[in-house]
Design a protein around this motif. Structure first.
Motif, PDB file in Angstrom:
ATOM      1  N   SER A 207      80.512  34.523  26.021  1.00 34.04           N
ATOM      2  CA  SER A 207      79.426  35.263  25.680  1.00 34.04           C
ATOM      3  C   SER A 207      79.189  36.514  26.972  1.00 34.04           C
ATOM      4  CB  SER A 207      78.125  34.434  25.514  1.00 34.04           C
ATOM      5  OG  SER A 207      77.495  33.864  27.026  1.00 34.04           O
ATOM      6  N   SER A 208      79.412  35.777  28.133  1.00 37.42           N
ATOM      7  CA  SER A 208      79.137  36.783  29.493  1.00 37.42           C
ATOM      8  C   SER A 208      80.415  37.888  29.409  1.00 37.42           C
ATOM      9  CB  SER A 208      79.367  35.952  30.585  1.00 37.42           C
ATOM     10  OG  SER A 208      78.212  35.080  30.673  1.00 37.42           O
ATOM     11  N   ALA A 209      81.236  37.459  28.941  1.00 33.70           N
ATOM     12  CA  ALA A 209      82.630  38.022  28.928  1.00 33.70           C
ATOM     13  C   ALA A 209      82.404  39.349  28.165  1.00 33.70           C
ATOM     14  CB  ALA A 209      84.032  37.657  28.854  1.00 33.70           C
ATOM     15  N   LEU A 210      81.964  38.951  26.586  1.00 38.65           N
ATOM     16  CA  LEU A 210      81.486  39.865  25.718  1.00 38.65           C
ATOM     17  C   LEU A 210      80.614  41.061  26.078  1.00 38.65           C
ATOM     18  CD1 LEU A 210      81.641  41.099  22.646  1.00 38.65           C
ATOM     19  CD2 LEU A 210      80.221  39.019  21.942  1.00 38.65           C
ATOM     20  N   ILE A 211      79.481  40.470  26.743  1.00 33.28           N
ATOM     21  CA  ILE A 211      78.361  41.543  27.183  1.00 33.28           C
ATOM     22  C   ILE A 211      79.009  42.511  28.338  1.00 33.28           C
ATOM     23  CG2 ILE A 211      76.053  41.497  28.300  1.00 33.28           C
ATOM     24  CD1 ILE A 211      75.445  38.534  27.179  1.00 33.28           C
ATOM     25  N   ASP A 212      79.735  41.707  29.223  1.00 31.32           N
ATOM     26  CA  ASP A 212      80.309  42.477  30.170  1.00 31.32           C
ATOM     27  C   ASP A 212      81.237  43.618  29.545  1.00 31.32           C
ATOM     28  OD1 ASP A 212      79.039  41.362  32.128  1.00 31.32           O
ATOM     29  OD2 ASP A 212      80.770  39.962  32.703  1.00 31.32           O
ATOM     30  N   ALA A 213      82.183  43.393  28.798  1.00 28.76           N
ATOM     31  CA  ALA A 213      83.087  44.316  27.879  1.00 28.76           C
ATOM     32  C   ALA A 213      82.251  45.253  26.993  1.00 28.76           C
ATOM     33  CB  ALA A 213      84.070  43.331  27.081  1.00 28.76           C
ATOM     34  N   ALA A 214      81.094  44.825  26.526  1.00 26.34           N
ATOM     35  CA  ALA A 214      80.520  45.829  25.693  1.00 26.34           C
ATOM     36  C   ALA A 214      79.213  46.333  26.365  1.00 26.34           C
ATOM     37  CB  ALA A 214      80.000  44.915  24.234  1.00 26.34           C
ATOM     38  N   SER A 215      79.088  46.437  27.486  1.00 22.91           N
ATOM     39  CA  SER A 215      77.887  46.467  28.137  1.00 22.91           C
ATOM     40  C   SER A 215      77.280  48.138  28.103  1.00 22.91           C
ATOM     41  CB  SER A 215      77.614  46.334  29.800  1.00 22.91           C
ATOM     42  OG  SER A 215      79.084  47.015  30.091  1.00 22.91           O
ATOM     43  N   ASP A 216      78.569  48.984  27.737  1.00 23.90           N
ATOM     44  CA  ASP A 216      78.403  50.553  27.699  1.00 23.90           C
ATOM     45  C   ASP A 216      77.527  50.844  26.216  1.00 23.90           C
ATOM     46  OD1 ASP A 216      79.114  50.879  30.165  1.00 23.90           O
ATOM     47  OD2 ASP A 216      81.134  51.668  29.621  1.00 23.90           O
ATOM     48  N   VAL A 217      77.805  50.014  25.220  1.00 21.35           N
ATOM     49  CA  VAL A 217      77.370  50.169  23.870  1.00 21.35           C
ATOM     50  C   VAL A 217      76.227  49.171  23.658  1.00 21.35           C
ATOM     51  CG1 VAL A 217      79.839  50.798  23.192  1.00 21.35           C
ATOM     52  CG2 VAL A 217      79.115  48.459  22.709  1.00 21.35           C
ATOM     53  N   LEU A 218      76.197  48.186  24.189  1.00 21.20           N
ATOM     54  CA  LEU A 218      74.844  47.139  24.134  1.00 21.20           C
ATOM     55  C   LEU A 218      73.782  47.804  24.729  1.00 21.20           C
ATOM     56  CD1 LEU A 218      76.589  43.553  24.630  1.00 21.20           C
ATOM     57  CD2 LEU A 218      75.192  44.747  22.404  1.00 21.20           C
ATOM     58  N   ALA A 219      73.812  48.349  26.055  1.00 23.45           N
ATOM     59  CA  ALA A 219      72.712  48.844  26.761  1.00 23.45           C
ATOM     60  C   ALA A 219      71.973  49.900  25.782  1.00 23.45           C
ATOM     61  CB  ALA A 219      73.121  49.272  27.978  1.00 23.45           C
ATOM     62  N   PRO A 220      72.354  51.167  25.334  1.00 20.08           N
ATOM     63  CA  PRO A 220      71.655  51.943  24.736  1.00 20.08           C
ATOM     64  C   PRO A 220      71.046  51.231  23.215  1.00 20.08           C
ATOM     65  CG  PRO A 220      74.077  52.596  24.525  1.00 20.08           C
ATOM     66  CD  PRO A 220      73.829  51.401  25.615  1.00 20.08           C
ATOM     67  N   TYR A 221      71.918  50.381  22.722  1.00 19.62           N
ATOM     68  CA  TYR A 221      71.224  49.799  21.270  1.00 19.62           C
ATOM     69  C   TYR A 221      70.113  49.017  21.837  1.00 19.62           C
ATOM     70  CZ  TYR A 221      71.679  46.154  17.635  1.00 19.62           C
ATOM     71  OH  TYR A 221      71.540  45.548  16.622  1.00 19.62           O
ATOM     72  N   LEU A 222      70.250  48.108  22.798  1.00 18.88           N
ATOM     73  CA  LEU A 222      69.026  47.436  23.004  1.00 18.88           C
ATOM     74  C   LEU A 222      67.817  48.042  23.461  1.00 18.88           C
ATOM     75  CD1 LEU A 222      71.077  44.407  25.236  1.00 18.88           C
ATOM     76  CD2 LEU A 222      70.110  44.186  22.733  1.00 18.88           C
ATOM     77  N   ASP A 223      68.336  48.941  24.003  1.00 27.27           N
ATOM     78  CA  ASP A 223      67.160  50.042  24.829  1.00 27.27           C
ATOM     79  C   ASP A 223      66.346  50.717  23.564  1.00 27.27           C
ATOM     80  OD1 ASP A 223      65.704  51.495  26.978  1.00 27.27           O
ATOM     81  OD2 ASP A 223      66.594  53.180  26.271  1.00 27.27           O
TER      82      ASP A 223
END
Length: 783
Positions: free
Chosen positions: A214-230
């Protein structure tokens, strides 16, 4: 009578200033961005200079562009203080609240929350990652591909089509990168996220998913996850400490980087969050003066039309008037979180922003809000310096709108026409001819730079460029810098050795003074260099020319030193080296404490070092050398073996101790104390060059051997068999003599005399090759 006689016999004194031509004396002039020309540095307050410098917006690591900006200003500041003798009050701000900080802090906070709650890789997390990936694609790259719909299948198909174009349509791909400078960065973020998603799918399918996955997925997808969550939950993030934590972290990192670059700290530091009440009062006064207006949403905008011209004869955009209507620059200046929907005129800019949900907020007469970007510097500088300052500095990218807006709102507040006397803007920095950008993969942080080069080398590089001119940071430039550093190092090491040797020899005073024509010429050139050096610095701090003057003086002194230690005046050389040393230290290139006898960069002192610690390594080396000499003497070794031992002492044993021995013509080595790292690096480079030379020689020998072998391979065939099948076409000849030379053709006809002669010549050549081949074969067997 006696008094009259005394008065009459008093000698006439001539004022040297009146006798000299003052017109020939250089005057300090500075390139002023306000006038686009060099102007004399006027100082109505004596030698006191009020200087405000735009500091960093602390939301990420400092990069090489920051290093160029702050180090160039550090150099100018040192010149003003340590060379021209000005008393400078240097103020720098820290922007610790800003749209970039707010966004980055929220993104980091949301990703940390997601990591904390994702105790195992789940379908829910994978769904979020996929949705975030498609949302990112749609917002950043949808315009390049035009998918049929926003359905997952069509988005995925558009992505595949785009990747195919990367391989099949080079023109389209190049045009896409040209259309958006962040295109490559977006592609990289999507690729990285997609790879993480695919790995997560495989982990879930294998029923082996864990929190690590799960941590590996969040790290890999951080650039797309951050604006999505925001976009989903940012409105609930009202805690101002979220932004403050990020700003505090990067502010500390910034100071650390500047310290490593040996950049002097400011005399006074101001932070935006500490001056919010003063900012509110400042904005209120601008409104009262008629140059700003409040809007219904609780924001306050500066009225550029009311300020520009009119009865007060103010001028908006003094620095770059041509950019008044530049929409892109204006929008960037307002920040990513600003809409500007309620302002009256496109060029108007925010003094106070009504805070939206999820943004830090402070009380004001217009409601809860936060400062605009530009207002902060005006307020903090005014709080320290009042209604006028001598120098304001920053990078050239801040000219418009930031500094132009600063000038306008400050002059509107103070009701003055010249808030700043001199604007100093440092030039852009490019990397190998290109703008530094993460998307171009040429983004270099200060930490990255310091892993490749020393702080001194970076400063030498920046000294070699005009502070106000653009700079192209190239590998070739740094090679030249290293050569300059080496030249200066060698000069200082030789002079230090000569000075120490001269003092230890205690030369008698009745010997020849050694102050003849060569010494007078060198002393005169020192004076000439000092005058030219001053003229260079007076010419708007022209450090490239000033540095060249120092290097030319070093070169001239090196020529003088070639006369040999018996024919030089060490005191003249020491005077030259002392002045060069002082000027380099003035530029910020020195280290450690300064003493009257300091020559060279200096070294950082280490406390608590005992006499045994210092002496023992040298004594052990000397003892080992003595042991080696004794053994060779007992064995009655040759002079060659003794000389080899001496070379080992010089090249291998003393280098780690920082001792260099330079063999001289008189047979007495000159002992130099040098930074061990420099000697070891020089030794390793010499060894590497020798290895490369040996490898090249070995390769050449092997190539020659292969060439010879290829030629001799032709001699493998015996001359007796060379004209017989299968070495010639079957059915060509009918009979041969005892040497194997053809006599008749296949039909029994005699070979013509001309052809027989030719065949005999070919046979002789082959016979020689065959014998050489057999000799080479025997030699190869012997090896």
């Amino acid at each position: 009578m006696a008094q009259e006689l005394k008065k009459a016999t008093k000698p006439t004194w001539y004022d040297p200033l009146k006798a000299a031509s003052l017109a020939d004396q250089p005057v300090l002039k500075v390139y002023n961005s306000l006038t686009k020309e060099k102007a004399s540095l006027s100082h109505p307050n004596g030698k006191t200079v009020k200087w405000y410098n735009c500091g960093p917006t602390v939301y990420d690591a400092a990069h090489l562009g920051h290093a160029r900006n702050y180090m160039s200003q550090d150099i100018v500041r040192r010149i003003l203080v340590d060379y021209f003798g000005y008393d400078v009050h240097f103020v720098m701000n820290i922007t610790d609240i800003d749209d970039k900080i707010i966004i980055r802090a929220r993104h980091n906070h949301l990703l940390d929350q997601l990591r904390a709650t994702s105790t195992v890789l789940s379908e829910s997390l994978l769904t979020q990652a996929n949705e975030a990936w498609r949302a990112y694609f749609a917002s950043k790259l949808k315009g390049f591909t035009h998918p049929k719909s926003d359905s997952p299948a069509d988005i995925d198909a558009a992505w595949s089509e785009m990747l195919n174009k990367e391989k099949s349509d080079e023109k389209w791909w190049s045009e896409a990168k040209a259309a958006d400078e962040k295109f490559t960065m977006h592609i990289a973020s999507l690729r990285k996220a997609k790879e993480g998603i695919n790995r997560a799918v495989a982990a879930i399918s294998s029923n082996q998913a864990s929190q690590t996955d799960s941590s590996a997925l969040i790290d890999a997808a951080s650039d797309v996850l951050a604006p999505y969550l925001d976009a989903k939950v940012s409105t609930f993030l009202t805690d101002p400490s979220i932004s403050r934590r990020l700003a505090a972290h990067w502010e500390s990192a910034f100071y650390s980087d500047m310290s490593k670059l040996r950049i002097l700290g400011p005399d006074t530091i101001t932070r935006v969050t500490e001056y919010v009440p003063e900012i509110v009062q400042f904005v209120e006064q601008i409104v009262r003066n008629g140059y700003a207006y409040a809007t219904e949403d609780g924001s306050v905008y500066f009225d550029t039309r009311a300020f520009d011209g009119g009865k007060a004869r103010h001028f908006y955009a003094k620095l770059q008037p041509g950019k008044k209507g530049n929409k892109e620059a204006l929008e960037e200046g307002e920040g990513a979180l600003s809409t500007g929907a309620s302002k009256r005129f496109p060029a108007d800019f925010a003094l106070w922003k009504a805070s939206k949900p999820g943004e830090p907020a402070w009380p004001s007469p217009w409601g809860m809000g936060r400062p605009g970007w530009h207002i902060e510097c005006s307020v903090m500088a005014s709080e320290i310096f009042g209604d006028n300052m001598d120098i304001h500095s920053g990078g050239i990218d801040l000219c418009f709108p930031h500094h132009d807006n600063e000038i306008a709102q400050s002059e509107a507040y103070h009701d003055c026409r010249q808030w700043v006397n001199y604007f100093l803007h440092t030039g852009h920095l490019h990397i190998e001819g290109l703008k530094m950008s993460k998307s171009l993969k040429n983004f270099i942080t200060v930490q990255d730079a310091l892993e490749m080069y020393s702080a001194r080398q970076l400063r030498l590089a920046f000294l070699g460029q005009l502070w106000s001119s653009p700079m192209d940071f190239k590998q070739s430039t740094m090679l030249e810098v290293k050569a300059r550093e080496s030249s200066i190092n060698n000069f200082f090491n030789v002079v230090k050795a000569l000075v120490l040797e001269s003092r230890s020899n205690n030369v008698a005073s009745d010997q020849q003074h050694h102050y003849n024509a060569p010494e007078k010429e060198l002393a005169a050139f020192l004076t000439e260099t000092q005058n030219a050096f001053r003229a260079s610095l007076c010419d708007s701090f022209n450090t490239p020319d000033a540095l060249d003057r120092l290097l030319e003086l070093i070169s001239r002194t090196n020529v003088y030193l070639q006369r040999g230690r018996a024919n030089i005046n060490v005191s003249v050389v020491e005077r030259v080296a002392g002045w060069v040393n002082n000027m380099l230290r003035m530029f910020g290139l020195g280290e450690g404490p300064v003493t009257r006898s300091t020559i060279g960069w200096g070294e950082v002192e280490v406390e608590g070092v005992t006499r045994d610690t210092i002496l023992m390594p040298y004594l052990k080396t000397l003892s080992a050398f003595r042991d080696g000499v004794r053994q060779l003497a007992i064995q009655q070794a040759s002079a060659k073996e003794l000389l080899a031992l001496c070379d080992k002492l010089r090249d291998e044993d003393l280098a780690p101790l920082g001792v260099a021995l330079d063999d001289q013509e008189d047979g007495k080595a000159l002992v130099k104390l040098v930074n061990p790292e420099i000697l070891l690096r020089a030794r390793d480079e010499k060894a590497a060059a020798a290895d490369a030379k040996a490898a090249k020689k070995a390769a050449a020998v092997e190539a020659e051997r292969a060439k010879k072998a290829a030629r001799l391979e032709k001699g493998k065939i015996s001359p007796i068999e060379m004209f017989k099948p299968p070495n010639v076409e079957d059915g060509l000849y009918g009979s041969w003599d005892d040497k194997g030379i053809p006599v008749t053709d296949i039909d029994g006809k005699d070979i013509s005399k001309a052809k027989s002669k030719k065949l005999a010549k070919e046979w002789e050549i082959q016979d020689k090759l065959h014998r050489e081949w057999k000799e080479w074969l025997e030699a190869e067997k012997g090896e």
